[in-house]
Design a protein around this motif. Structure first.
Motif, mmCIF file in Angstrom:
data_model
loop_
_atom_site.group_PDB
_atom_site.id
_atom_site.type_symbol
_atom_site.label_atom_id
_atom_site.label_comp_id
_atom_site.label_asym_id
_atom_site.label_seq_id
_atom_site.Cartn_x
_atom_site.Cartn_y
_atom_site.Cartn_z
ATOM 1 N N GLN A 152 3.871 31.044 22.468
ATOM 2 C CA GLN A 152 3.658 32.287 21.732
ATOM 3 C C GLN A 152 2.339 32.219 20.962
ATOM 4 N N ILE A 153 2.038 31.081 20.379
ATOM 5 C CA ILE A 153 0.795 30.928 19.624
ATOM 6 C C ILE A 153 -0.399 31.036 20.555
ATOM 7 N N VAL A 154 -0.308 30.390 21.719
ATOM 8 C CA VAL A 154 -1.409 30.458 22.678
ATOM 9 C C VAL A 154 -1.614 31.895 23.134
ATOM 10 N N LYS A 155 -0.511 32.615 23.373
ATOM 11 C CA LYS A 155 -0.608 34.020 23.780
ATOM 12 C C LYS A 155 -1.238 34.864 22.679
ATOM 13 N N ALA A 156 -1.002 34.471 21.434
ATOM 14 C CA ALA A 156 -1.561 35.219 20.305
ATOM 15 C C ALA A 156 -3.066 35.026 20.208
ATOM 16 N N GLY A 157 -3.607 34.061 20.943
ATOM 17 C CA GLY A 157 -5.052 33.924 21.012
ATOM 18 C C GLY A 157 -5.673 32.893 20.106
ATOM 19 N N ASP A 158 -4.914 31.932 19.611
ATOM 20 C CA ASP A 158 -5.492 30.910 18.749
ATOM 21 C C ASP A 158 -5.220 29.530 19.341
ATOM 22 N N PRO A 159 -6.009 29.129 20.321
ATOM 23 C CA PRO A 159 -5.755 27.844 20.970
ATOM 24 C C PRO A 159 -5.967 26.639 20.049
ATOM 25 N N GLU A 160 -6.838 26.751 19.061
ATOM 26 C CA GLU A 160 -7.058 25.644 18.124
ATOM 27 C C GLU A 160 -5.804 25.401 17.287
ATOM 28 N N ARG A 161 -5.192 26.480 16.826
ATOM 29 C CA ARG A 161 -3.952 26.334 16.053
ATOM 30 C C ARG A 161 -2.844 25.763 16.927
ATOM 31 N N ALA A 162 -2.778 26.198 18.185
ATOM 32 C CA ALA A 162 -1.786 25.669 19.115
ATOM 33 C C ALA A 162 -2.003 24.174 19.316
ATOM 34 N N ARG A 163 -3.269 23.749 19.414
ATOM 35 C CA ARG A 163 -3.581 22.338 19.588
ATOM 36 C C ARG A 163 -3.158 21.537 18.355
ATOM 37 N N GLN A 164 -3.448 22.074 17.171
ATOM 38 C CA GLN A 164 -3.068 21.398 15.936
ATOM 39 C C GLN A 164 -1.546 21.291 15.814
ATOM 40 N N LEU A 165 -0.864 22.366 16.163
ATOM 41 C CA LEU A 165 0.592 22.382 16.089
ATOM 42 C C LEU A 165 1.190 21.344 17.033
ATOM 43 N N GLU A 166 0.706 21.306 18.259
ATOM 44 C CA GLU A 166 1.213 20.336 19.226
ATOM 45 C C GLU A 166 0.902 18.919 18.774
ATOM 46 N N SER A 167 -0.263 18.694 18.205
ATOM 47 C CA SER A 167 -0.641 17.379 17.701
ATOM 48 C C SER A 167 0.310 16.934 16.586
ATOM 49 N N CYS A 168 0.625 17.844 15.683
ATOM 50 C CA CYS A 168 1.552 17.521 14.594
ATOM 51 C C CYS A 168 2.949 17.214 15.127
ATOM 52 N N ARG A 169 3.371 17.971 16.103
ATOM 53 C CA ARG A 169 4.703 17.734 16.681
ATOM 54 C C ARG A 169 4.773 16.380 17.374
ATOM 55 N N LEU A 170 3.726 16.032 18.102
ATOM 56 C CA LEU A 170 3.706 14.726 18.763
ATOM 57 C C LEU A 170 3.676 13.594 17.740
ATOM 58 N N ALA A 171 2.897 13.780 16.689
ATOM 59 C CA ALA A 171 2.832 12.771 15.629
ATOM 60 C C ALA A 171 4.183 12.621 14.944
ATOM 61 N N ARG A 172 4.868 13.737 14.735
ATOM 62 C CA ARG A 172 6.187 13.680 14.107
ATOM 63 C C ARG A 172 7.176 12.918 14.980
ATOM 64 N N THR A 173 7.129 13.163 16.282
ATOM 65 C CA THR A 173 8.010 12.452 17.209
ATOM 66 C C THR A 173 7.771 10.947 17.127
ATOM 67 N N GLU A 174 6.505 10.546 17.080
ATOM 68 C CA GLU A 174 6.170 9.131 16.976
ATOM 69 C C GLU A 174 6.620 8.553 15.641
ATOM 70 N N MET A 175 6.424 9.283 14.548
ATOM 71 C CA MET A 175 6.859 8.805 13.235
ATOM 72 C C MET A 175 8.385 8.652 13.191
ATOM 73 N N GLN A 176 9.098 9.590 13.803
ATOM 74 C CA GLN A 176 10.561 9.512 13.829
ATOM 75 C C GLN A 176 11.001 8.286 14.622
ATOM 76 N N ARG A 177 10.315 8.003 15.730
ATOM 77 C CA ARG A 177 10.647 6.825 16.537
ATOM 78 C C ARG A 177 10.444 5.559 15.708
ATOM 79 N N GLN A 178 9.327 5.499 14.978
ATOM 80 C CA GLN A 178 9.056 4.338 14.133
ATOM 81 C C GLN A 178 10.088 4.205 13.022
ATOM 82 N N LEU A 179 10.495 5.338 12.446
ATOM 83 C CA LEU A 179 11.499 5.314 11.383
ATOM 84 C C LEU A 179 12.829 4.783 11.911
ATOM 85 N N ASP A 180 13.190 5.186 13.114
ATOM 86 C CA ASP A 180 14.441 4.712 13.712
ATOM 87 C C ASP A 180 14.437 3.200 13.900
#
Length: 107
Positions: free
Chosen positions: A51-79
């Motif tokens: 939806q964000i990419v469709k809205a026309g802001d690919p930089e924000r989409a990239r930042q959002l995906e980067s944060c989500r991937l980082a969160r997944t990695e942090m959660q794995r480390q926390l576990d």
């Protein structure tokens, strides 16, 4: 084991691991339910990112995906973390990533 681009196990690999563990009773049910929840969350995240990419802001989409991937990695480390100070650091990092994800999702 199959690892994704970030070195994390792919969902298919996690499913195979869970199934190969045998009948561990309640632990197996818990693992399967966590995996199902994670798959649902990832699908929802993908929808939001599209939806964000469709809205026309690919930089924000990239930042959002980067944060989500980082969160997944942090959660794995926390576990895996056993030291209390490290667990606190990871909790703080996850909280900050959640804040950023929420902020990026609202725009």
């Amino acid at each position: 084991m199959h690892r994704g681009a970030c070195g994390l196990l792919t969902i298919d690999a996690e499913i195979r691991i869970i199934r190969s563990m045998g009948d561990a009773g309640e632990g197996l049910v818990d693992a399967e339910s966590r995996l199902a929840e994670r798959m649902d969350e990832r699908e929802e995240e993908k929808k939001k990112a599209r939806q964000i990419v469709k809205a026309g802001d690919p930089e924000r989409a990239r930042q959002l995906e980067s944060c989500r991937l980082a969160r997944t990695e942090m959660q794995r480390q926390l576990d895996l973390a056993t030291h209390q100070a490290r667990r606190q650091q990871l909790d703080a990092a996850i909280a900050e990533l959640d804040r950023r994800i929420t902020q990026l999702s609202k725009k």
